[in-house]
Design an enzyme around this catalytic site. Sequence first.
Site, PDB file in Angstrom:
ATOM      1  N   ASP A 316       1.080  -1.170   0.029  1.00  0.00           N
ATOM      2  CA  ASP A 316       0.072   0.036  -0.073  1.00  0.00           C
ATOM      3  C   ASP A 316       0.763   1.445   0.100  1.00  0.00           C
ATOM      4  OD1 ASP A 316       1.026  -0.575   2.528  1.00  0.00           O
ATOM      5  OD2 ASP A 316      -1.200  -0.507   3.532  1.00  0.00           O
ATOM      6  N   GLU A 448      -7.778   4.025   7.302  1.00  0.00           N
ATOM      7  CA  GLU A 448      -7.638   4.153   5.936  1.00  0.00           C
ATOM      8  C   GLU A 448      -8.792   4.730   5.347  1.00  0.00           C
ATOM      9  OE1 GLU A 448      -4.171   2.136   7.295  1.00  0.00           O
ATOM     10  OE2 GLU A 448      -6.239   1.653   7.668  1.00  0.00           O
ATOM     11  N   THR A 534       2.162   7.769   6.071  1.00  0.00           N
ATOM     12  CA  THR A 534       1.202   6.715   6.072  1.00  0.00           C
ATOM     13  C   THR A 534       0.836   6.444   7.408  1.00  0.00           C
ATOM     14  OG1 THR A 534       0.900   4.452   5.277  1.00  0.00           O
ATOM     15  CG2 THR A 534       2.930   5.018   6.298  1.00  0.00           C
TER      16      THR A 534
END
EC number: 3.2.1.-
Length: 1090
Positions: A316, A448, A534
């Site tokens: 990802d 997310e 992230t």
Amino acid sequence: MPAHGMTDEMISSLRDETRQIFYHGYDNYMQHAFPEDELRPLSCVPLTRDRSNPAHIEVNDVLGNYSLTLIDSLSTLAILASSPPPDTRGRNKPLDDFQDGIQLLVEYYGDGTGGLSGQGKRARGFDLDSKVQVFETVIRGVGGLLSAHLFAVGDLPIRGYEAKVQKKKGREGLFWRNGLVYDGQLLRLATDLAERLMPAFYTPTGLPYPRVNLRHGVHMYANSPYNKDAEEGQCKKDPSDKAEITETCSAGAGSLVLEFSTLSRLTGDPRFEAAAKQAFWAVWLRRSSIGLIGAGIDAETGQWVSPYTGIGAGIDSFFEYSLKTHILLSGLPYNVSDASVDSPDAFLKAWIDAHEGIKRHIYRGATHQHPHYIQVDVYTGALRAFWIDSLSAYYQGLLTLAGELDEAIETHLLYTALWTRYSAMPERWSTATGNIESGLRWWGGRPEFIESTWYLYRATNDPWYLHVGEMALRDIKRRCWVKCGWAGLQDVRTGELNDRMESFFLGETVKYLFLLFDPTHPLNTMDAPIVFTTEGHPLIIPKRLRASKATRNHVPVPAWQPAPGTCPVPPAPVPFSISATAARGDIFHAASLARLHHMPTIDTLDSQLVEFTADHPSISISDIQSPSNYTYYPWTLPLELIPHNAMSAKMAVRTTFDLSFPNLPNTNQNTMQRVNEGILVSSMSGLRLGMIRESDQIFVGADIEFDERYRIYAISNLALGRDEKVYMSRATIESFNPLDPFFTRTRDAQTLDFVIDAAPLPVITPSARALTDLLEDALSDSANLSDYDLMDSFEVDFDPEALESEPSYLASLLASLQHLLSPPSPSTTSLSPSLLPNHKRDPPRTQRTAIPGALPIGPGSAFLPDTSDPELTFSASNPLTWSSIYVHPGDLCDERLPLEIPKSYQIIVVSRGGCSFSTKLHNIPAFPPDSQSLQLVVVVSYPEHEPPQYAFADLEKNAARDGLDKGQEENKKSHTKKVTDEFSISASPSPSMPIISPTSSETPISKKSNKRKPTTSTASDDSSNALVQPLLDESQFTPSGLLRPNPIPLIMVRGGDETLELLKRAQGVGVRRRYYFRSQGVRIDNLIVL
């Protein structure tokens, strides 16, 4: 009732609730768990490393014994400080807590210096005996410290906070109310932590080892270079210990650039940025030929561990960091001599190429109920699994950031439907079964889905996303609240809780919710290259470290430049509805794929999961009054936002069928062999072809859609990738009826193969005697080589311009001189074979070459002569059809051929360009037809004649892999020629078949030279490089103006000067037709007949 968006009062109320969610978790962590890493909210005790079980990596990889939740929460506190709750004393509680949190870190881990103040209560810096994962430690620890530092010094904004450096009592820094003088303690601690991770990067591949001990380094890896030095190396491993796993993942190795680049720019130490970039490119340069990267990769060998790939777990954030690195580093200085891997544009190009591969192979369009992403084979793109995971929900936010808004909106709908169904996001869910995959039924508070919702709201201002965020907030409060914090869901179906509050819940999930409900927050309005890591930590390179505009103007322009882009316009509102998303015609398609229509309806207004009681202060009445989550829309969406009498668009249907062949007697069962780009089938016996009817697309701003074709997606039980081909020889299919309506053999009317028999060019090897004579003549009176000037004695033709601007040009020139002066190889004789006594020279062996050719269209086109198709291997007993060939020296535009030429030659070859194809034929005189007279005109095309291709050109991949200079790549394309041909682009180019071609090489020429560059036709030619079909726009006429009674056939081939030279020495030529198959009148696109 008139439709309206969410009111400001409602948004403010949700913002306040989000702040309360944060403090319910943060206060309980500080009370029950600090200074440990995380909180057990059910037990009201800390969660620490599992030292009794080192293999418990779910805990030990993350928890390094350095107060992780506090570090992860600091940037959230700074963000909350821009919109503090009202306080009668004028106190900004989040700002005070932010500064107090930093003071606690300094108290426990020191101030990052080498003196007494560098020793904290727990450790000096991060000198801890903890084996942690490199990736998790970078994104949570290093990233959290850097982001908090940037907020503390004012590089990231906090509304109402002024970071003013002062000098008092011999100290310089920021003097805070709690007594701390901030002078960069967090930056020094981040440096200390990063230094302890650096040994992991010392590997043969540049890929970091997955884990490192913060005190002892990488002693557990037996093959680490640190363990090879007997004196300076680390302690040897205990032979009884189990071998440490060297498998890392693409995300873990390639998602370190943001944090380490920021650290390098802030400290001036380039080592961190260089190591992280090296790791990123070590992953990317190992991508497959179809542009995909795998999930698991071995840090020592660089080999992919698993052939599976997708956009979720293990992969990802690699894609995320490719784009965000471009944003973060744009405008900053970089190594110009290594721009292909160091410049910001290099990372942008990696993202563009990666997205292209994902869209081509992993993305499934509307014909699969609703667009989504699957798991495929990294090498072929073939389907491997149907599941999607909660981590992949980040991708819609990344697409939004990249300007791919339509793709982001449509695929986000499926995740919204899944949250609607489960009141959370299950870890893994199958699109095939509609159920949770492999028992992965938990939701640990992952951010997310909420992160993408925030990005989409910022891009569209569609109130739909506010209500999606409200749904997530209400479900979290209903299901995850416990007395001592927020628990994860162990089972999203039953509501079973997990006794862990992950640090990212406060560090990311709550942060994105707060930003969603705070439209005027400085981070939502600031025009600056801010990126969120992230782990949700905002980073920026301060303006003071950016080069001035005058300095940037001197940086040379890289060879590859991104196409100018603009931010996409949000979808237009639909009349009588203020939510374009709610009015989409495919919203029910996402609900159908999520199986919402199979879920039961709950009539009660009471929550099944949580009872509203006095000891549950975080829950309000509105949180438990959700009639059902089993609706087609988020249950918090007001009905007035739904268009009146809205109709769902018709769901697209895929046309698929299986074509089965009978079992034939005496046939080999091993009928399939994997070859380059596909499968070679040697027998049709018992074969089953799974076919799907679809139209291919080319993405060039506006999508270009071709006619529908069949594509073989499976052979028997073997799945094929989108670009894989099925090869069959003509002998394999000869026994089948060519007129079978389900398997009809059809001659290709667009392309063919032009077959040439020619002897290879002789290879001349200079003898030792010849070199001696050359040197004697050149040196003449010079006594020795030290006094000798080569340039004065040899006449060398070179381009001064290229010599100055292109290092590779000079290298090529010097290599040529070195080859000229080098002695012959010891393994070869120094005498020419022709000089040896009684030596009989073997005639050069004829080679047969096949070059792709295009057939003409238009009123002037003529049928090819009826000849048999030649074999592709040379045989003296099977010569080619025509043997007399005339190669015209020009383009046949301004002169007429003498009559004797078409009467005496079967083939006339001319160059493309200068005039239309019809004009070239017009200049050939009328001649009596005969088997020895003109049979075919061959037009040779040059690269500069080819139309631009829609596929994104990969200029630097070959340069990086083969060591070519990018300047050379551009120089190869710089020579152009005026084109006046009329041509027609074939809307359905024929897939190429493998061709036999002698090896050849391109020779760079001077920019001054007017000679065309040699070109070659190789087996790499494919449909993306297909020739256009020549357009003969009028009937054929003779030079005297009469209608030609016997029109001349014409074909066009590529290859330029190299093809012309090949034809000049050709002994014979012929044409070999191509065939393809149709099923029910529709072409089978990826079935290639050899």
